[in-house]
Design an enzyme around this catalytic site. Structure first.
Site, PDB file in Angstrom:
ATOM      1  N   GLU B  83       2.888  -9.272   0.052  1.00  0.00           N
ATOM      2  CA  GLU B  83       2.507  -8.489  -1.124  1.00  0.00           C
ATOM      3  C   GLU B  83       3.748  -7.870  -1.752  1.00  0.00           C
ATOM      4  O   GLU B  83       4.253  -6.855  -1.272  1.00  0.00           O
ATOM      5  CB  GLU B  83       1.512  -7.393  -0.724  1.00  0.00           C
ATOM      6  CG  GLU B  83       1.022  -6.590  -1.920  1.00  0.00           C
ATOM      7  CD  GLU B  83       0.105  -5.428  -1.518  1.00  0.00           C
ATOM      8  OE1 GLU B  83      -0.250  -5.330  -0.332  1.00  0.00           O
ATOM      9  OE2 GLU B  83      -0.231  -4.632  -2.402  1.00  0.00           O
ATOM     10  N   LYS B 212     -12.555  -2.819  16.072  1.00  0.00           N
ATOM     11  CA  LYS B 212     -12.425  -3.705  14.910  1.00  0.00           C
ATOM     12  C   LYS B 212     -13.577  -3.616  13.927  1.00  0.00           C
ATOM     13  O   LYS B 212     -13.852  -4.564  13.198  1.00  0.00           O
ATOM     14  CB  LYS B 212     -12.203  -5.152  15.383  1.00  0.00           C
ATOM     15  CG  LYS B 212     -10.961  -5.262  16.261  1.00  0.00           C
ATOM     16  CD  LYS B 212     -10.714  -6.640  16.828  1.00  0.00           C
ATOM     17  CE  LYS B 212      -9.455  -6.580  17.688  1.00  0.00           C
ATOM     18  NZ  LYS B 212      -9.170  -7.824  18.397  1.00  0.00           N
ATOM     19  N   ASP B 287      -2.345  -6.047  17.197  1.00  0.00           N
ATOM     20  CA  ASP B 287      -3.532  -6.802  16.811  1.00  0.00           C
ATOM     21  C   ASP B 287      -3.899  -6.439  15.371  1.00  0.00           C
ATOM     22  O   ASP B 287      -4.367  -5.337  15.106  1.00  0.00           O
ATOM     23  CB  ASP B 287      -4.691  -6.457  17.754  1.00  0.00           C
ATOM     24  CG  ASP B 287      -5.858  -7.406  17.567  1.00  0.00           C
ATOM     25  OD1 ASP B 287      -6.042  -7.928  16.451  1.00  0.00           O
ATOM     26  OD2 ASP B 287      -6.597  -7.627  18.541  1.00  0.00           O
ATOM     27  N   HIS B 377       0.518  11.344 -23.594  1.00  0.00           N
ATOM     28  CA  HIS B 377       1.021  12.465 -24.394  1.00  0.00           C
ATOM     29  C   HIS B 377       0.101  12.780 -25.562  1.00  0.00           C
ATOM     30  O   HIS B 377       0.107  13.870 -26.081  1.00  0.00           O
ATOM     31  CB  HIS B 377       2.437  12.176 -24.880  1.00  0.00           C
ATOM     32  CG  HIS B 377       2.546  10.920 -25.677  1.00  0.00           C
ATOM     33  ND1 HIS B 377       2.560   9.669 -25.085  1.00  0.00           N
ATOM     34  CD2 HIS B 377       2.630  10.697 -27.007  1.00  0.00           C
ATOM     35  CE1 HIS B 377       2.665   8.739 -26.024  1.00  0.00           C
ATOM     36  NE2 HIS B 377       2.702   9.340 -27.198  1.00  0.00           N
TER      37      HIS B 377
END
Lengths: 382, 382, 382, 382
Positions: B83, B212, B287, B377
């Site tokens: 990524e 998990k 893991d 702004h």
């Protein structure tokens, strides 16, 4: 060259210089990491400060028969892991599924979401902003879609809470996982909303998307793809391939996946979906952090007509076959093993992933269910 | 040799044969995957059906200063990802933390759990079983600990529900992540409980562990290690390193991590902890499926004395520095970068991981918070 | 007299004056409300601004046989409701339970909690505060218990998160529901902690108690009492009293209470526990807002040896037989119906309440399960 | 007459006979309960086995100014409770809100849901059923609406999971709370679906509605009405009416309602909404068991321009002004106090209820926030 740790360039020489600097800083020897069989420039969009690669053991399971809308046939599925026994386990489930005609898969929803949070003045202002968005949805769509070649805005739903307003943008992102596409499009749309309504954009992600965190929202409404997969395994196949009677597996599934997960208030009513996802995601260049929401699945097992019916619902399966890590050499090879590299393949890939998860679920539940048999002969029967 | 897909042996030749068979079956070319710079026999306990490796780009962030009970000093943290921008983001946060004296870390609980589910006759039987377990806890401990060199049974707490009885065994597993150790010890203990009480062991994992899967149980009671980390970043450092005023980040954190995650009923009140965990886990042989529970953290930010106070609570950080994937060549090199390879290093490693997560949280929140400034702004100010 | 709406005194004249003022303000006629058969002074500690009473229809169900540790025998249970059919439904379940030897009840945990939130300087300060609390737990106990005649401090467990520190005080509050007792004792203890540690008490309730909100914390760890109740109903009784075969009810329970509640991510894996609780709570002067956490129960049903095994786990049943609304005339009469008025009766009462909930669950599940029969004869069978 | 406990008729004589029988059975004296100032026949549709009434003390709070879309003006709100100090607390908050121009309310969604669960053969069958429902939605609508005068079917959305298929029917039920209306209409629709598709109706309620259980589903998507309410309280009013500075309340709200509820994984991010709901629900003949889902609200407080902004989001407020308990004498009088009795009043009533909840939230948070002040002067300041 010559900047050591501070070198931010991308060539092999840059990589090697950085690695040498890291070795100097840390005293560690990084010779295996230094092995990068491909040109590091290929990863220039995938990482910064690259010093090499981590080589994760890659194996396969299968053939696994998939009987889906997009995936048909027998597949060898690449899985990368360091957890011994995982592939053997999944493989056993794949054999049972294949011997039963395969895993049947359907996709029932597809959308990638991004939900900015705005600050509004109060709840009436929130209502005005929502009304503006509803009235100008076509304008918003044009702006959002102008940022992307493939993304299509499907909806923009508002959820208001005091001075915080969340708008959940949902996109069809084609064969890309689509998170970046959704973010860029949403940023553009959000700035228009801000300009026109006075709502102040606080963050383009308001944790109502929800990316890489477990959430009830995605469990219920889905993100990425909602995929359902099931199969019927005859008693004979159960006993031959999995050494466990249907009743045993159904009971283990009931007490573990339903009662157990209800007791722990888990968002995952399954055995170990995360294991399969994580191994496939790493192998094929998916975003492994999205295993988090992927893990929220429900596995059910019931005895039907003397066979075992087993199913898995994956509400938040986020995968792609273009972009991101899929471009890298090993990862694209792994996708090629499935005939899933590139455009037009994401649905097929999602179905294969779901089928593989079911294989792992079936096998592990059988193993856990029969684990007690050897020693339970003295125990009180049911 | 000569069994193709069915070859289950572990040498390089076996691996190459299998890969060739996979190429034949699938029509894919797997030449990069075939590059395995280390002897595949080294991975014999880590995978089955190995056909090569997937090479994940590995980089580093840092130096990151950690001021913990076990980790002291400046570290370069290995992270593997596909990524783009992730490492740059974390690195920016690391610079801000380091310029602020570092991330302060404490570990407040350590235990690995495994919770079998038993079938009992009824709730009174459940009570009898629980009483038996309480009375024979020393006997159970001996049996459980007889299966392991390092594991110590800390407690065995019962949770009953109708005919399902869950007993959550908690262990000190030293420097191993400990899941396998806990499973083997619990299996042995459970069989004794079954023999002595008539409770029938249905599954050694009853989803009350919870491994998990995201769960309220682990969010509240913890699993692996509960780690807290915080830091104070002065306004000057915020503006210089992160280009965002403390107030902006605190507000983004409030609306996104607290209000947003409350609205989506997420178990993760953070920005993207899963990203950092996943990249470190892959790099160091942890893991990666346990990123799921690891992702359940809470990031808070408050303006205190004109500075930004930022903290992260990780209730379920499951890591180890021995066993599992840590034995593999790249992965052990990556741990060496941190001085965290082998015995006596797990606490130090957990602290560094938590500190890295905080760096990523801080940086991403700052980026999201300031993302709106350029265009806001014209919008109505607060 | 003479202050109308502003009159804050407690006599019948004051009540009547206020009611007249309300009539004047609103234009409504409140003649039935004005009927207060008891001296309003009796309610002086139960309400302010009293203008009369609301008369809620009160009925009974039973006899219901309870076979518990504290409740033995057949009971008529008072229930106040305006929901037609509720009592008839519960009554039918009571008949089935009674014909089956009664509902078997056990209490497995008893404690009332209050959890203040403190502001600390950082996580290390949090650790110091926790250490101080652990070291001075006897001193804290003395201070806490000095505020109450009956309350006993059982534990004080800390949960830290950044600059927020929660300490969950747990008490044995005897036969009182105990919320006020716990609050007063905790306030005293918290002030000492504040004085000694520099932690600043932000709120005596930090929503980690958790009172009157559904929470995973109480679902898992319990609050008030954790009560388990079960029964075995023979096929004959099922068919005779409930007109539904065991298999039908077990399947309805499975698909509705487990799969359905998992799909909606509910904290209540039951049919309608809140109905029974609410009707008994109103009848007996309990706090009806605590039905919220009371509603978090799990009802399971399984076919065992041709009979239906049915059970209910109530993790957060908060009741008392002294104090609060139990002092009022009707409410104390209602408790008397059960022999549960006053000291030494709370456990018995909790068991009867749980048994009544099971009766309602059983009956409603049977009704829902057979609801489809009439019309399902044309449908595809299982 | 003459059947004692078995008497199932509805006259005052029948009621008295039953009560006498209960007295005989239990040995309790039920003289106050016996006081039923209205003809018991009026409650014939509201209860079975009636033996009298339980008289719950009824008071009022107010005047509370509400500035909503449907409720305008100053109201005296009836509340029935046995919890001393509750009305005084809410009253204080009402005074502060009224002095600030009132509570602003908006309703953003209205629908009552019922979700049957069907058994289907497998996931493909589930898809067929869903397709049939989508294609025949007009036919289903006709059948559903044929069972009711006022109910309108808004949508029927399917959620599939293995062999369980949930269809969530949503209705506009006008001024009735609408649960019974929705159930009857859904039963009719479900039987048609069963006949036409082979899906077997297992239970007309599949816990995906979700009635009387806390659920993420209703927290996110809403049930009954989603109501938002907010107000701005100046510092002067805060100090004068509530004795607490805006900063104190905002911090208490942050640490308690957001951080605290996140730590306990509560579905209620508020202080005590259930208290206000329960007292109003009992007073006005609402279903008090629906306080469960009503309690799932979020209260936020922020300091804005030196004032306190406070808001409440109630996602699942289920109320009605016709039918059910609203027909009873006291309860209809209580609704009359608000000008909310009968048709066309439910929206107004919902807004008043939400405003009252906000009053209670504001006051309690102020009380808790300042609770520490007296004793905190020695403690370390922020």
């Amino acid at each position: 060259m010559g900047h050591g740790l501070k070198n931010t360039r991308k060539s092999r020489e840059d990589m090697d210089e950085r690695r040498a600097a890291v070795e100097g800083f840390s005293g560690a020897r990084l010779s295996t990491i230094g092995n990068c069989p491909f040109d590091p420039m290929l990863a220039e969009k995938n990482i910064e400060n690259m010093i090499g690669t981590v080589q994760v053991p890659l194996g396969f399971i299968g053939p696994l028969r998939v009987d889906g809308d997009h995936a048909h046939g027998d597949f060898l599925i690449p899985m990368a892991t360091t957890e011994g026994a995982l592939l053997a386990t999944v493989n056993r489930g794949a054999a049972a599924l294949t011997a039963s005609g395969g895993a049947r898969t359907i996709i029932i929803k597809e959308e990638m979401t991004r939900a900015p949070v705005f600050r509004v003045r109060d709840v009436r202002h929130a209502r005005q902003v929502v009304a503006w968005v509803d009235e100008h949805i076509e304008e918003i769509r044009k702006i959002a879609e102008s940022t992307t070649h493939h993304g299509k805005l499907l909806s923009a739903k508002a959820f208001a809470n005091g001075r915080s307003l969340f708008i959940r943008f949902a996109y069809d992102t084609g064969d890309a996982m689509g998170m970046n596409m959704a973010t860029i499009a949403t940023q553009a749309a959000s700035e228009v909303i801000q300009d026109k309504t006075g709502a102040v954009l606080i963050s383009v992600s308001g944790n109502f998307c929800v990316d890489k965190k477990p959430s009830a929202l995605n469990y219920i409404l889905g993100r990425g793809r909602i995929v359902l997969v099931d199969a019927v395994i005859t008693r004979k196949v159960m006993e031959h391939k999995l050494k466990a009677e249907p009743e045993l597996v159904a009971e283990a599934c009931y007490r573990k996946n339903l009662v157990g997960s209800s007791m722990s208030l888990s968002y995952g009513f399954n055995a170990h979906v995360a294991n399969m996802l994580s191994a496939i995601f790493i192998a094929t260049g998916q975003d492994p952090a999205q295993v988090v929401e992927g893990s929220m699945g429900t596995t059910t097992a019931e005895v039907v007509d003397d066979s075992l019916y087993v199913s898995l619902r994956l509400p938040s399966l986020e995968v792609g076959t273009v972009g991101g890590g899929t471009r890298l050499p090993c990862q694209s090879e792994a996708l090629s093993m499935l005939g899933c590299l590139g455009s037009g393949k994401a649905k097929k890939f999602a179905e294969i992933v779901a089928a593989t998860c079911l294989a792992g679920e079936l096998s592990t539940m059988a193993a856990q269910a029969k684990g007690h048999l050897a020693s339970s002969h003295k125990a009180l029967g049911r």
